[in-house]
Write a protein that holds these residues in place. Structure first.
Motif, mmCIF file in Angstrom:
data_model
loop_
_atom_site.group_PDB
_atom_site.id
_atom_site.type_symbol
_atom_site.label_atom_id
_atom_site.label_comp_id
_atom_site.label_asym_id
_atom_site.label_seq_id
_atom_site.Cartn_x
_atom_site.Cartn_y
_atom_site.Cartn_z
ATOM 1 N N ASP A 43 0.849 -1.187 0.000
ATOM 2 C CA ASP A 43 0.000 0.000 0.000
ATOM 3 C C ASP A 43 0.885 1.237 0.000
ATOM 4 N N THR A 44 1.563 1.473 -1.109
ATOM 5 C CA THR A 44 2.571 2.531 -1.190
ATOM 6 C C THR A 44 1.976 3.929 -1.091
ATOM 7 N N THR A 45 0.691 4.077 -1.398
ATOM 8 C CA THR A 45 0.063 5.396 -1.320
ATOM 9 C C THR A 45 -0.611 5.635 0.028
ATOM 10 N N GLY A 46 -0.708 4.598 0.862
ATOM 11 C CA GLY A 46 -1.341 4.734 2.164
ATOM 12 C C GLY A 46 -2.850 4.915 2.084
ATOM 13 N N GLN A 47 -3.456 4.428 1.016
ATOM 14 C CA GLN A 47 -4.894 4.595 0.806
ATOM 15 C C GLN A 47 -5.731 3.444 1.346
ATOM 16 N N GLY A 48 -5.073 2.380 1.832
ATOM 17 C CA GLY A 48 -5.821 1.238 2.340
ATOM 18 C C GLY A 48 -6.313 0.322 1.230
ATOM 19 N N ARG A 49 -5.705 0.431 0.066
ATOM 20 C CA ARG A 49 -6.060 -0.420 -1.077
ATOM 21 C C ARG A 49 -4.769 -0.829 -1.791
ATOM 22 N N VAL A 50 -4.757 -2.058 -2.286
ATOM 23 C CA VAL A 50 -3.610 -2.528 -3.056
ATOM 24 C C VAL A 50 -4.097 -3.222 -4.324
ATOM 25 N N SER A 51 -3.215 -3.287 -5.285
ATOM 26 C CA SER A 51 -3.483 -4.014 -6.522
ATOM 27 C C SER A 51 -2.352 -5.018 -6.691
ATOM 28 N N LEU A 52 -2.715 -6.297 -6.805
ATOM 29 C CA LEU A 52 -1.717 -7.363 -6.893
ATOM 30 C C LEU A 52 -1.929 -8.178 -8.154
ATOM 31 N N ASP A 53 -0.824 -8.587 -8.765
ATOM 32 C CA ASP A 53 -0.970 -9.594 -9.803
ATOM 33 C C ASP A 53 -0.988 -10.960 -9.109
ATOM 34 N N PHE A 54 -1.205 -12.022 -9.870
ATOM 35 C CA PHE A 54 -1.348 -13.339 -9.259
ATOM 36 C C PHE A 54 -0.096 -13.765 -8.499
ATOM 37 N N ASN A 55 1.080 -13.512 -9.058
ATOM 38 C CA ASN A 55 2.329 -13.891 -8.392
ATOM 39 C C ASN A 55 2.488 -13.155 -7.066
ATOM 40 N N GLN A 56 2.143 -11.882 -7.030
ATOM 41 C CA GLN A 56 2.212 -11.120 -5.790
ATOM 42 C C GLN A 56 1.211 -11.663 -4.772
ATOM 43 N N PHE A 57 0.023 -12.037 -5.250
ATOM 44 C CA PHE A 57 -0.988 -12.595 -4.361
ATOM 45 C C PHE A 57 -0.488 -13.903 -3.737
ATOM 46 N N VAL A 58 0.096 -14.771 -4.561
ATOM 47 C CA VAL A 58 0.630 -16.038 -4.047
ATOM 48 C C VAL A 58 1.737 -15.766 -3.038
ATOM 49 N N TYR A 59 2.610 -14.812 -3.343
ATOM 50 C CA TYR A 59 3.671 -14.453 -2.400
ATOM 51 C C TYR A 59 3.084 -13.988 -1.077
ATOM 52 N N CYS A 60 2.068 -13.142 -1.129
ATOM 53 C CA CYS A 60 1.432 -12.642 0.095
ATOM 54 C C CYS A 60 0.792 -13.783 0.887
ATOM 55 N N ALA A 61 0.064 -14.646 0.204
ATOM 56 C CA ALA A 61 -0.592 -15.759 0.884
ATOM 57 C C ALA A 61 0.430 -16.669 1.544
ATOM 58 N N ALA A 62 1.509 -16.956 0.828
ATOM 59 C CA ALA A 62 2.548 -17.827 1.379
ATOM 60 C C ALA A 62 3.274 -17.160 2.541
ATOM 61 N N SER A 63 3.466 -15.855 2.460
ATOM 62 C CA SER A 63 4.168 -15.127 3.520
ATOM 63 C C SER A 63 3.380 -15.078 4.812
#
Length: 169
Positions: free
Chosen positions: A146-166
């Motif tokens: 959330d680089t803008t601090g807006q409380g929203r993010v946009s993820l591609d599938f690879n980023q989503f998998v990384y987040c879920a695994a993390s």
């Protein structure tokens, strides 16, 4: 919070090799000495959550940060627990809010389903701490995207998998 001298003695008691670093196994022993029992995966998540240098082990300074987090969570639990030995769901929500986490009802109930070991809607301290570790890890990860601090993010599938695994526990 325990004094720094007591924390240092506690840390050194499980740092049997004297390296100034402990791994998840050592952390589990340290927490068990304080009557907190966690799985290997939760101990590992605790290290990941406070591993400032990202080396997979915990220094004393990182242990102090974890202790501060755990003390905050435990204090919220104790205030709401009222001597019952567990928290029902409504009180889990209250204690979670006291620790600084605000979730909507669908997110909260889904989270509780995942961390309610007995499926009876009663959370012991260990369960509540595990839940808070997950939420804090998710918050840390979300904030990094959330680089803008807006409380929203946009993820591609690879980023989503990384987040879920993390955030896995």
């Amino acid at each position: 919070m325990a004094t720094e001298e007591r924390l240092k003695a506690w840390f050194e008691s499980v740092d049997v090799q004297g390296t100034g670093q402990i791994n998840a196994f050592d952390l589990k022993k340290a927490l068990a000495a304080g009557n907190l029992h966690f799985s290997d995966s939760i101990a590992q998540q605790m290290i990941r959550m406070h591993d400032a240098d990202r080396n997979g082990i915990m220094s004393f300074a990182e242990f102090v940060a974890l202790n501060k987090f755990l003390s905050n969570v435990q204090n919220a639990y104790i205030v709401v627990e009222r001597g019952r030995g567990f928290l029902p769901l409504n009180d889990v929500y209250e204690a979670l809010t006291m620790t600084g986490y605000a979730l909507d009802q669908p997110a909260f109930y889904t989270l509780c389903e995942s961390f309610d070991e007995t499926k009876k809607g009663m959370f012991r301290l260990d369960d509540f701490i595990s839940l808070c570790i997950f939420v804090q890890s998710a918050r840390n990860l979300f904030t990094s995207y959330d680089t803008t601090g807006q409380g929203r993010v946009s993820l591609d599938f690879n980023q989503f998998v990384y987040c879920a695994a993390s955030c896995r526990i």
